[in-house]
Design a protein around this motif. Structure first.
Motif, PDB file in Angstrom:
ATOM      1  N   PRO A   1      62.044  46.305  45.035  1.00 46.22           N
ATOM      2  CA  PRO A   1      61.494  45.341  44.027  1.00 46.22           C
ATOM      3  C   PRO A   1      60.230  44.860  44.102  1.00 46.22           C
ATOM      4  CG  PRO A   1      63.628  44.565  44.530  1.00 46.22           C
ATOM      5  CD  PRO A   1      63.143  45.435  45.688  1.00 46.22           C
ATOM      6  N   VAL A   2      59.462  45.113  42.810  1.00 50.68           N
ATOM      7  CA  VAL A   2      57.743  44.429  42.972  1.00 50.68           C
ATOM      8  C   VAL A   2      57.681  43.654  41.580  1.00 50.68           C
ATOM      9  CG1 VAL A   2      56.931  46.366  44.470  1.00 50.68           C
ATOM     10  CG2 VAL A   2      56.898  46.516  42.043  1.00 50.68           C
ATOM     11  N   ARG A   3      56.632  42.864  41.662  1.00 53.04           N
ATOM     12  CA  ARG A   3      56.201  42.086  40.464  1.00 53.04           C
ATOM     13  C   ARG A   3      54.896  42.448  40.264  1.00 53.04           C
ATOM     14  NH1 ARG A   3      59.546  36.568  40.693  1.00 53.04           N
ATOM     15  NH2 ARG A   3      61.778  37.220  40.291  1.00 53.04           N
ATOM     16  N   LEU A   4      54.387  41.939  39.137  1.00 53.84           N
ATOM     17  CA  LEU A   4      52.870  41.945  38.664  1.00 53.84           C
ATOM     18  C   LEU A   4      52.492  40.674  38.772  1.00 53.84           C
ATOM     19  CD1 LEU A   4      50.505  43.429  37.508  1.00 53.84           C
ATOM     20  CD2 LEU A   4      51.343  42.787  35.208  1.00 53.84           C
ATOM     21  N   TYR A   5      51.358  40.478  39.598  1.00 52.90           N
ATOM     22  CA  TYR A   5      50.697  39.097  39.642  1.00 52.90           C
ATOM     23  C   TYR A   5      49.749  39.164  38.711  1.00 52.90           C
ATOM     24  CZ  TYR A   5      47.553  35.628  41.656  1.00 52.90           C
ATOM     25  OH  TYR A   5      46.555  34.535  41.712  1.00 52.90           O
ATOM     26  N   LEU A   6      49.844  37.906  37.966  1.00 56.56           N
ATOM     27  CA  LEU A   6      48.931  37.647  36.688  1.00 56.56           C
ATOM     28  C   LEU A   6      48.691  36.050  37.071  1.00 56.56           C
ATOM     29  CD1 LEU A   6      50.468  38.964  33.410  1.00 56.56           C
ATOM     30  CD2 LEU A   6      48.230  39.441  34.476  1.00 56.56           C
ATOM     31  N   GLY A   7      47.508  35.699  37.609  1.00 52.53           N
ATOM     32  CA  GLY A   7      46.849  34.797  37.761  1.00 52.53           C
ATOM     33  C   GLY A   7      45.465  34.554  37.259  1.00 52.53           C
ATOM     34  N   ILE A   8      44.840  33.519  37.779  1.00 50.18           N
ATOM     35  CA  ILE A   8      43.446  33.187  37.098  1.00 50.18           C
ATOM     36  C   ILE A   8      42.495  33.839  38.298  1.00 50.18           C
ATOM     37  CG2 ILE A   8      41.872  31.520  36.792  1.00 50.18           C
ATOM     38  CD1 ILE A   8      44.079  29.643  35.803  1.00 50.18           C
TER      39      ILE A   8
ATOM     40  N   LYS B   1      38.892  40.937  32.742  1.00 51.77           N
ATOM     41  CA  LYS B   1      37.747  40.489  32.969  1.00 51.77           C
ATOM     42  C   LYS B   1      37.826  39.339  34.264  1.00 51.77           C
ATOM     43  CE  LYS B   1      36.274  40.458  28.205  1.00 51.77           C
ATOM     44  NZ  LYS B   1      35.959  39.850  26.917  1.00 51.77           N
ATOM     45  N   ASN B   2      37.109  39.748  35.120  1.00 47.59           N
ATOM     46  CA  ASN B   2      37.250  38.489  36.222  1.00 47.59           C
ATOM     47  C   ASN B   2      36.775  37.090  35.730  1.00 47.59           C
ATOM     48  OD1 ASN B   2      38.068  40.534  38.344  1.00 47.59           O
ATOM     49  ND2 ASN B   2      35.934  41.348  38.474  1.00 47.59           N
ATOM     50  N   PRO B   3      37.385  36.296  36.267  1.00 49.32           N
ATOM     51  CA  PRO B   3      36.985  34.812  36.050  1.00 49.32           C
ATOM     52  C   PRO B   3      35.706  34.432  36.405  1.00 49.32           C
ATOM     53  CG  PRO B   3      38.584  34.909  38.038  1.00 49.32           C
ATOM     54  CD  PRO B   3      38.352  36.263  37.418  1.00 49.32           C
ATOM     55  N   LYS B   4      34.930  33.534  35.827  1.00 52.36           N
ATOM     56  CA  LYS B   4      33.555  33.322  36.056  1.00 52.36           C
ATOM     57  C   LYS B   4      33.352  31.763  36.168  1.00 52.36           C
ATOM     58  CE  LYS B   4      29.376  33.552  33.566  1.00 52.36           C
ATOM     59  NZ  LYS B   4      28.751  33.737  32.160  1.00 52.36           N
TER      60      LYS B   4
ATOM     61  N   LEU C   1      35.725  29.655  34.030  1.00 58.99           N
ATOM     62  CA  LEU C   1      36.280  30.348  32.441  1.00 58.99           C
ATOM     63  C   LEU C   1      36.866  31.439  32.844  1.00 58.99           C
ATOM     64  CD1 LEU C   1      32.423  30.601  30.875  1.00 58.99           C
ATOM     65  CD2 LEU C   1      33.987  28.752  30.929  1.00 58.99           C
ATOM     66  N   PHE C   2      37.908  31.650  32.474  1.00 57.27           N
ATOM     67  CA  PHE C   2      38.818  32.946  32.762  1.00 57.27           C
ATOM     68  C   PHE C   2      39.271  33.396  31.303  1.00 57.27           C
ATOM     69  CE2 PHE C   2      41.758  29.381  32.301  1.00 57.27           C
ATOM     70  CZ  PHE C   2      43.089  29.900  31.790  1.00 57.27           C
ATOM     71  N   PHE C   3      39.694  34.610  31.392  1.00 63.85           N
ATOM     72  CA  PHE C   3      39.669  35.803  30.011  1.00 63.85           C
ATOM     73  C   PHE C   3      40.970  36.218  29.815  1.00 63.85           C
ATOM     74  CE2 PHE C   3      35.394  35.214  31.918  1.00 63.85           C
ATOM     75  CZ  PHE C   3      34.857  34.726  31.056  1.00 63.85           C
TER      76      PHE C   3
END
Length: 758
Positions: A41-48, A104-107, A450-452
């Motif tokens: 099993p794997v998961r998708l990482y969705l962080g900042i 978009k990478n955070p800035k 800033l994150f997108f």
């Protein structure tokens, strides 16, 4: 890893449309994703702060993305299955014809002024009491010290965010009592909350050489508590607390009596908003005869206002607004009574002066004949215009109180330089303000970020992931606050937190999203698609069809007599109006057709077939500039995209509604929890880490402010900028500003307020 498998199909993040990330994330949480190499099993990482990627739950990190041929674009005759809004070609990788939206990478904010550290920020005043305070551990800067010892004549203290205004107010009061030997019974200390008054008295008792009996003799309290005591003293029978209308439902009941004269439907007309507008007029000293309605909605509310005031007068009742308005009238009609209070009170200290409204301002001007008024506030934090507050009163203080001294507290002791500099850059674009630049005491390498996210769903996921990482690194849940412009903005993050193990608190007064009138009506159409005998659902769709609630009993009876469903009985109702009966006749066929549709398509069908937009307008929601009913429906559509069937959506709604009740009950007991709050309610508070949701045009600044700006009125836009300033300055160490690409299903643009720092 950039690849995973779902239902024997390869997912490649390099080819996956961004709008599908949240679906894949949810699939991973449900155990539906596998590593294409080891099948674990794997998961998708969705962080900042890190890019999206797949990771193993078992901590196994040695699997590499398999080498596979990049899928060709989908040809028109390719066979595929459609799953939750995206196409999966059979036996091939997920691919799309459309250009993929890049992550978009955070800035980090970089356009910031350099930090200059002050070697010694202690007061340079050679005053013995200031030195006594400093020796006892009450450190003060020069401007704070000057505000404390300037007790004669009017004084305006411009206290920027985090500048220690409470310390100045309490230390100034202690100085007056101890050093100048002023009789505490001649001092009036006015705060905006009872909690603030109690806190100030408590702090006062800890100052050196302070006697508790003197602290107890101070008149400290809110505007309402102080001036109500005056009213009750002079006419105890008229202002008996038993005659106070404490609950909104009591006030609305009076309004509804007046509404019947206008044939207003109780389910359609927004009586809560009417009550809010009446409060605004009263706090602006605008009586029913003085109102000049600017819209048909305001014409109705003016009539209700007049009815409300006459009914209260006839029944000897009063509300909270009357406590101030009544005292103002008492002083106007009885100069001798006013003179007695002018003689008694010689010194006035008023906190949060930027939040003062017209009736409060006029009361202070009337009673403070001595001129010894110390007003403490910050026009950059004036955010309550909907209650009648106006920064104009602070800005014209020097004119109304001649020879006033002005002291600016411009040292911020709360936040890092990076946060303070960001706030300065944002607020300096306002034209109607007292000029000042705040300075911080410390600097870090962590500038605001800033994150997108793609939309509000992904925004919520990213924030919860980031908080989980920080808590694992040593932060406490109470270190975090998630701030939003309006209550509806918290829906996605509430749902994400409710499904996590993180403790959090919400405002007990906030109406759950799925219980909101507009949302509840739409969901009732979907409920009827599953159960045509749902009487509660039928009741909730009647306003949309412009059918009076009184027909409900007739419908129930007809259903029994003709042995048909309650929905079929409703479709046969005769109203005498062709446009209504036309809608009713197609009710059964349209609702039965919803069952086979996706939740999103079903909602769009109801909108189109039954004129939901017309219903929203007729209800009078134009009276509420902030929480528009059409926005509620757009929010509901965003939710609906994530579900395959109406039954799944309604199960989710029931679960979240129950969770909301449970969390509100738990909120009373939690000491260490994440705070979910509107920006308005966060004012005066501080947190180590702050996330600001939806920093895009339409959210902050809100649509109503942009409309006002387009019509030539800058006031609303400037208040919105102040609102963002307040949000930013709640952060002590870290600040995250979310700029979603999409909001409520439409493309969004970064808030214009962020232009100076982007």
């Amino acid at each position: 890893m950039n690849t995973a498998m779902i239902d024997q199909n390869i997912i490649d993040l390099n080819q996956l449309k961004r709008e599908n990330y949240q679906f894949i994330y949810d699939a991973g949480k449900k155990g539906k994703l596998q590593c294409p190499v080891c099948k674990e099993p794997v998961r998708l990482y969705l962080g900042i702060e890190r890019e999206p990627h797949f990771y193993h739950l078992s901590k196994r990190e040695n699997c590499q993305d398999p080498i596979h041929k990049t899928a060709e674009p989908i040809a028109q005759n390719d066979e595929y299955i459609e799953r939750n809004g995206f196409k999966i070609p059979i036996s091939r990788s997920i691919s799309t014809v459309e250009t993929r939206t890049e992550f978009k990478n955070p800035k980090r904010i970089s356009k910031l002024s350099p930090f200059t550290k002050k070697e010694n920020n202690l007061s340079s005043l050679a005053h013995p009491y200031i030195q006594l305070l400093e020796n006892e551990g009450f450190a003060l800067d020069t401007n704070q010290g000057e505000a404390i010892v300037s007790t004669n004549g009017p004084l305006l203290v411009i206290a920027g965010a985090g500048s220690g205004k409470t310390r100045v107010l309490t230390a100034r009061t202690a100085y007056m009592l101890h050093e100048e030997q002023i009789d505490p019974r001649t001092i009036m200390l006015v705060t905006f909350t009872a909690k603030a008054a109690a806190e100030m008295k408590n702090r006062l008792s800890h100052y050196p050489k302070m006697e508790r009996k003197h602290v107890g003799q101070l008149l400290a309290g809110t505007f309402h508590s102080i001036f109500y005591r005056i009213l009750a003293f002079h006419d105890r029978e008229r202002w008996n607390s038993h005659k106070l209308l404490k609950k909104d439902w009591q006030k609305e009941q009076i309004l509804k009596e007046g509404g019947r004269e206008l044939n207003l439907d109780e389910k359609e007309f927004a009586y809560d908003l009417a009550l809010q507008q009446i409060g605004f007029w009263k706090n602006s000293l605008c009586l029913p005869s003085q109102v000049r309605p600017e819209s048909p909605w305001e014409e109705k509310v003016t009539f209700l206002y007049d009815h409300y005031e006459k009914t209260k007068s006839q029944q000897g009742l009063f509300d909270f607004d009357d406590m101030l308005l009544g005292c103002f009238q008492l002083f106007q009609e009885n100069p001798s009574i006013l003179a007695s209070y002018q003689n008694r009170f010689q010194y006035f200290l008023i906190d949060e002066f930027q939040d003062i409204n017209k009736v409060q301002y006029e009361l202070i001007r009337m009673i403070a004949s001595s001129g010894n008024v110390c007003a403490v506030g910050d026009d950059d934090q004036s955010i309550y215009s909907f209650r009648g507050s106006n920064p104009e009163y602070l800005q014209k203080f020097e004119k109304d109180f001649p020879n006033a001294k002005v002291v600016v507290l411009n040292e911020n002791y709360r936040s890092t330089h990076e946060i303070v500099a960001t706030a300065n850059a944002i607020i300096q674009k306002n034209k109607e303000r007292k000029p000042k630049v705040m300075h911080a005491q410390r600097s870090t390498s962590s500038a605001p970020m800033l994150f997108f996210p793609y939309d509000e769903e992904e925004e919520a996921t990213m924030i919860v992931q980031d908080m989980q990482e920080k808590i694992e690194a040593g932060y406490r849940p109470s270190d975090f606050a998630i701030l939003f412009r309006t209550n509806t903005g918290s829906r996605a993050v509430f749902e994400r937190l409710a499904n996590s193990s993180l403790p959090f608190t919400i405002d007990l007064d906030v109406e759950p999203f799925y219980e909101r009138f507009i949302v509840k009506g739409m969901l009732s159409f979907l409920k009827l698609a599953l159960d045509e005998e749902d009487q509660h659902a039928v009741r909730d769709i009647l306003p949309v069809l412009f059918v009076k609630n009184s027909v409900l009993q007739d419908i129930k009876a007809e259903s029994i007599l003709k042995d048909c469903t309650i929905l079929e009985a409703l479709s046969a109702v005769k109203t005498g109006f062709a446009f209504q009966e036309k809608k009713l006749r197609k009710l059964v066929s349209v609702i039965r057709s919803l069952h086979a549709l996706s939740p999103l398509t079903a909602i769009e069908t109801v909108e189109r077939e039954f004129g939901y937009g017309d219903f929203i307008k007729k209800r009078g929601n134009e009276g509420n500039k902030l929480d528009k009913g059409s926005d509620d429906i757009r929010d509901l559509k965003v939710v609906a995209k994530g579900f395959r069937s109406i039954a799944e959506l309604l199960d989710h709604v029931a679960h979240m509604t129950a969770m909301n009740r449970e969390i509100k009950n738990l909120s009373k007991e939690l000491d260490d929890a994440i705070t979910l709050s509107t920006i308005h309610r966060s004012k005066g508070l501080e947190y180590k880490v702050v996330y600001v949701l939806g920093a895009v045009d339409g959210s902050i600044p809100h649509d109503y402010a942009l409309d006002s700006y387009r019509n030539g009125d800058m006031a609303a836009l400037e208040e919105e900028r102040r609102l963002l300033y307040v949000a930013v300055t709640r952060a002590m160490e870290e600040l995250y500003l979310s700029i979603p690409d999409n909001r409520r299903g439409k493309n969004a643009h970064p808030s214009r307020f962020l232009a100076p720092v982007r």
